[in-house]
Design a protein around this motif. Sequence first.
Motif, PDB file in Angstrom:
ATOM      1  N   SER A 121      -0.432  -0.811  11.602  1.00 24.31           N
ATOM      2  CA  SER A 121      -1.052   0.455  11.953  1.00 24.31           C
ATOM      3  C   SER A 121      -0.075   1.353  12.688  1.00 24.31           C
ATOM      4  O   SER A 121      -0.005   2.542  12.441  1.00 24.31           O
ATOM      5  CB  SER A 121      -2.277   0.214  12.818  1.00 24.31           C
ATOM      6  OG  SER A 121      -1.873  -0.355  14.029  1.00 24.31           O
ATOM      7  N   GLY A 165      -4.650   6.184  21.174  1.00 27.53           N
ATOM      8  CA  GLY A 165      -4.403   4.750  21.258  1.00 27.53           C
ATOM      9  C   GLY A 165      -3.179   4.401  22.071  1.00 27.53           C
ATOM     10  O   GLY A 165      -2.792   3.239  22.105  1.00 27.53           O
ATOM     11  N   ASP A 202      -5.424 -11.119  13.625  1.00 26.55           N
ATOM     12  CA  ASP A 202      -5.590 -10.403  12.373  1.00 26.55           C
ATOM     13  C   ASP A 202      -6.562 -11.202  11.513  1.00 26.55           C
ATOM     14  O   ASP A 202      -6.227 -12.267  11.019  1.00 26.55           O
ATOM     15  CB  ASP A 202      -4.223 -10.283  11.693  1.00 26.55           C
ATOM     16  CG  ASP A 202      -4.254  -9.265  10.586  1.00 26.55           C
ATOM     17  OD1 ASP A 202      -5.364  -8.918  10.157  1.00 26.55           O
ATOM     18  OD2 ASP A 202      -3.187  -8.837  10.156  1.00 26.55           O
ATOM     19  N   ILE A 245       0.839  -1.194   0.000  1.00 33.05           N
ATOM     20  CA  ILE A 245       0.000   0.000   0.000  1.00 33.05           C
ATOM     21  C   ILE A 245       0.874   1.244   0.000  1.00 33.05           C
ATOM     22  O   ILE A 245       0.599   2.216  -0.702  1.00 33.05           O
ATOM     23  CB  ILE A 245      -0.947  -0.023   1.213  1.00 33.05           C
ATOM     24  CG1 ILE A 245      -1.982  -1.119   0.996  1.00 33.05           C
ATOM     25  CG2 ILE A 245      -1.626   1.303   1.397  1.00 33.05           C
ATOM     26  CD1 ILE A 245      -2.806  -1.418   2.197  1.00 33.05           C
ATOM     27  N   LYS A 279       3.570  -4.472  13.430  1.00 31.20           N
ATOM     28  CA  LYS A 279       2.195  -4.051  13.235  1.00 31.20           C
ATOM     29  C   LYS A 279       2.096  -2.974  12.182  1.00 31.20           C
ATOM     30  O   LYS A 279       2.889  -2.043  12.145  1.00 31.20           O
ATOM     31  CB  LYS A 279       1.640  -3.533  14.562  1.00 31.20           C
ATOM     32  CG  LYS A 279       1.011  -4.634  15.358  1.00 31.20           C
ATOM     33  CD  LYS A 279       0.412  -4.064  16.603  1.00 31.20           C
ATOM     34  CE  LYS A 279       0.619  -4.993  17.760  1.00 31.20           C
ATOM     35  NZ  LYS A 279       0.780  -4.264  18.999  1.00 31.20           N
ATOM     36  N   SER A 282      -5.865  -8.842  18.933  1.00 31.70           N
ATOM     37  CA  SER A 282      -4.556  -9.259  18.426  1.00 31.70           C
ATOM     38  C   SER A 282      -4.683 -10.171  17.220  1.00 31.70           C
ATOM     39  O   SER A 282      -3.766 -10.243  16.411  1.00 31.70           O
ATOM     40  CB  SER A 282      -3.744  -9.933  19.516  1.00 31.70           C
ATOM     41  OG  SER A 282      -4.439 -11.033  20.009  1.00 31.70           O
TER      42      SER A 282
END
Lengths: 187, 923
Positions: free
Chosen positions: B736, B415, B431, B299, B734, B429
């Motif tokens: 994010s 967060g 995915d 991405i 991770k 946790s």
Amino acid sequence: MGNKQTIFTDEQLDAYQDCTFFTRKEILRLHGRYHELAPHLVPMDYTNDPDVKIPLALIVNMPELKENPFRNRIVESFSEDGQGNLSFNDFVDMFSVLSETAPRELKAIYAFKIYDFNVDNYICKEDLEKTLNRLTKEELTPEEVNLVCEKAIEEADLDGDSKLSFADFENMISRAPDFLSTFHIRI
Amino acid sequence: MPRHKLIASESDGKDNEFSLYYVEVEENSQGGQEKQTTRDGKRRRERNGEVSRRRASEKRTTEVDTKRAEKKHEKRHKTARKEGEKHEKRQRRKNADEEEAEEESNKEKKNIKNERTKTLRRDDEKEKDVKKKRKKHVKNEEDNANSGKTKQKDCHDMPLKEKKKKRKKPETTSESESKSESDSAPESKDNQAVGVLGSLTPEELEKLKEAVDERKKLIATMRGKPWPMKKKLVVLRSSCVLQRQETLLIISFLYYSNCQKWMKFQRDFENFKTACIPWEMKIKEIESHFGSSVASYFIFLRWMYGINMILFGLTFGLVMVPEALMGKPYGSIPRKTVPREEEASAMNFAILWDFGGYAKYSVLFYGYYNSQRAIGWLKFRLPLSYFLVGVGTVAYSYMVVIRTMARNANEEGGGDDTSFNFSWKTFTSWDYLIGNPETADNKFASITTSFKEAIVEEQESRKDDNIHLTRFLRVLANFLVLCCLAGSGYLIYFVVRRSQKFALLGLENYGWWERNEVNMVMSLLGMFCPMLFDVISTLENYHPRVALQWQLGRIFALFLGNLYTFIIALMDAIQLKRAEEEIVKKNMTIWQANLYNGTVPDNSTAPPITVHPADIPRGPCWETMVGQEFVRLIISDTMTTYITLLIGDFLRAVLVRFLNNCWCWDLEYGFPSYSEFDVSGNVLGLIFNQGMIWMGAFYAPCLPALNLLRLHVSMYLQCWAVMCCNVPQERVFKASGSNNFYMAMLLVILFLSTLPAIYTIVSIPPSFDCGPFSGKTRMFDVIQETLESDFPAWFGKMFSYASNPGLVLPFLLLLVLAIYYLQSTSKTYKRVNMELKKKLQTQNEENKKKNKLAALKAANELEQARKAGEQRSSSSQHTQNSEPPVSSTHTTTRPPASRGHTSSGHLPGHPQQPQKNSHSNRR
């Protein structure tokens, strides 16, 4: 585009688009996937809304769900009868909620349902234990599981009833940084 | 109704459908009317008693007829042959659904619509004996209402019937629809519309509009509702009915049809937009196999591709194309011609591959551009455009990166507190994207370890076995890394200096290695140093995430060091070139003088001698040299990436796969195994690549195009490589959390890469005989020139006032102050936020305590009550005493909710659950 016309009418497609987060093409693709699961059961023609349901065992074998430790729960919580038999509507519903564009609140509602194993509207210690055991493939010792469950309840339980109501769960999940990025399935 | 029967049995296709439909509509309308009649009181029944009875009998016959016709119809279409009964059942159920929907829509409608009639009727009942005139009026009203009902009913029966009939063409549907409508109520339609419109007051109109708007809002938010699909569809259909009714009432016919068209257009546009996102399916596939972290790289790559697309558009459209089309053609002036001594080898592939020869003297590089102020019939200001595009690319990149970062920060906001450590680990946790067994196994393992770590941290029972040893090892590791960095920096510096020596002596005498030494060394360093760091980092014994960050930081430092060494060496080269240029300038005058002296000894008014532009001596043009260096760097970097991919991933996978059968140990799970996809390394590579583009794009306008090509190819190549020969990585990274990490690195690189570019633009005078700024003392003089000659005088004056340091400095000061102010306010907000959080937490704890106390108290009371009850009940019956205590314990286990919404234990949209819940609780 004759193909489109025979699977769904335009109105049906529009209605589905209004009700879900999918585009026209995606809905048709979903139908394709649904059809693939049980070609002898599911007709290619959905214009007259046939009453077809696919049992849990078939849906759970989709590659998207196959590895998911909560696959049975996902399918069950989206089925209308609670047994895991999905009609096409339920099927679309499921992937719509699990799609990327679905809002956090909606996802939280269904996540709560998924983790609520005994369907009593509370996530109690039993549910947590089951969740943990599925997450870790039962690698943790019972003491460890116990500790984690207690800690989790202590953290998230706001009203002190030692189980998580939906409000507790939503409050907790709304601040989780990874919830949105992990709680979706691409199809 | 023999006529319908006749038609139904005889004719086929459209006609049949139509007549059948007609029958059904008739039936419906009668049913509706009958319903209405039953609802209306005695008075009406008395009056219409006979009629309704007759109608009922008629209706029965019609029903029989319709059923028969339906069956025939079904047979003819061979669709639901066996499901005759089923079909009917379903139909009945659907009708029930319809009824529900109708109720719902009626609820809203009734109040409004029947208000008037009701009031009138009430009046009517009050004065029973009053004139017939009035009664007639009422009757009219009711008739209107009835026909309205009919319409409503057939409206929302419509989709169903249509579905039943399975029309092949949508046109026929609409056709028959309109026909049936006009058939069922041909004369009442107009009357009704006019009558209702006439009878409605503006207030009622408003109400109707409001109701419709509410419906529309409902539809808009439908997808966000946690209802099962069936309910959604029913509600949608009912609102659809409503909408149609509105159109019948002509309240806002145009408005809604336009609305519908607009919505349709929006939907189509949305569909189109999603279809336009490139590589979506590829990325989805990867995501479902490898999880979100690997997909995040792709991405990111796609995002990068988008940015480069715009950079390319800018440079290509505003610089390269105008110069190629409207500028002087190739060979017209010296800077656009290959010099005589290079002509022989200018078309050799090796030279072209190095971007020498014809490639060097083309639009691809800075030196080719002419300094003519305006070119072509458009009077295109090319030098100005060149400068502005250079500035614009950088400005645009800054804007995009910072905007994305801000958006990411918004998404991540809040967060970072760790108050829900365990619950988050439990519930978020996994995915859900993972669809590959190996990835799933890795994920299970990583989740287990993270839980174990958290537990250990929680218990805090871990002792550092030897803190001195770990400290020593960490220091040692850092020392080693520093040595590596210094060594690589020195190596690059050394190589660059050596290459300059080669360049001075002429590259032709040397082989391939000498010419590509710098790039090769840089690429090799970039390849092997990270591995070395990886080995060194095992000494440190950090937590994997911390170790990963260290690793990333080190690789970043390595790349940065290499890049900056390269730039410093390039600066040296620029100085050398400039010294050379001075000499050439001097020689030039001598050469010109010689030229004139030699050929035209005495006559100074003779026409100037034409010398072929290839023969005119020229300066070395350092800008082109810089551009060439960057292009070569990019090319070699790309090549190494691809070759590593092919050898390191593909060949390895092939060997492991096929040699495994005849090898003494398990290759697949043993030593070589398959390679992992290295997300962080790849992202870093991408970021540095982009940095080089930003740095070099000013001197080589072709760089964005090259980069676009590279990104495009690597998208496909890496997608293929990942899917075919990589295994998912064991280390969890991770997606994010790391997104903004990447962005921050990109921003740093952007800043660092613009620094040298800006330095060269601002402080080094451009070459005297090449490039769009030749002949100026500084490159940015082009702005001043444009201001002076293209804008009115007052504008230039204003600009000079505005750029006066007396104005600029206060402005800067103001900016700094504003930044300071905003920062301090954000700090205070943060603090306040933290305090609020703390307050909330303490309150929660207090609540918990209170609740517990209350629960205890209640339990005690209950105990006492039960004892008392037992004592009492022991004398009375035994059967009743078991039930009440159980239910009361149930209430005590759930103390009174402390917060407003805690009581909402059941989920919205599922009203059946609370019963189940209480039931199961009681169990």
